[in-house]
Design an enzyme around this catalytic site. Structure first.
Site: not given
Length: 188
Positions: A47-49, A52
């Site tokens: 999920v993080c990329p 970002l």
């Protein structure tokens, strides 16, 4: 969770990967302008990329508003560089990626998951005086939306520059605001 609204950012010192360099970042960087501190669990995850990348796609709009973004995870600045060098999504990121391997910054903002050694998804909007004006913390399975964050930052900036006015739900830039008074009680 402690209420952090209107509290000053606590002291910290860290290193960020930013535009090809390793740069120092402290709480002093979060004063003199509006800032968003954007915690995420870890580099090289799922999920993080997406989050970002979404912030990267909207970064120019934040910059036009005088807002700097700081992405923070408990990874090192070296890991941030490696992720930047290997991910097409993260290559778009032009804002500082702050390393917090000791967890001090994550603890200062009350988002540290001690048993996992990483942060929850926490978003903090900080005014030029270094005070937290907005924060949200999500379960790590729930991604955030940069356009909604833009709306909230615009509302925070509007309220700061228009004392006595407040922004109602779903407020968008240019829409009507409210002036709280006895006359409004029970009429909205």
């Amino acid at each position: 969770m402690t209420n952090l609204i209107n509290t000053k950012v606590l002291p910290f010192s860290a290193t960020a990967y930013h535009n090809g360099d390793f740069v120092p970042v402290t709480e002093a960087n979060l004063t003199g302008k509006w800032s968003v501190v954007f915690f995420y669990p870890a580099d090289f995850t799922f999920v993080c990329p997406t989050e970002l990348g979404d912030l990267a796609d909207n970064y120019a709009e934040f910059q036009k508003m005088g807002v700097e973004i700081y992405g923070v995870s408990t990874d090192t600045h070296f890991t941030h560089k490696a992720w930047h060098d290997t991910s097409d999504t993260i290559k778009k990121v032009q804002y500082p990626l702050v390393g917090d391997p000791t967890g001090r910054i994550s603890r200062n903002f009350h988002v540290m998951i001690e048993e996992d050694g990483m942060a929850n998804r926490g978003t903090f909007v900080i005014n030029p005086e270094g005070e937290i004006k907005l924060f949200e913390v999500h379960d790590n399975g729930i991604g955030r939306d940069a356009s909604e964050l833009l709306r909230k930052v615009k509302a925070a900036q509007y309220v700061a520059s228009h004392p006595g006015e407040v922004c109602p739900a779903k407020w968008k830039e240019g829409a009507a605001t409210l002036k709280p008074s006895l006359d409004l009680v029970g009429k909205i």
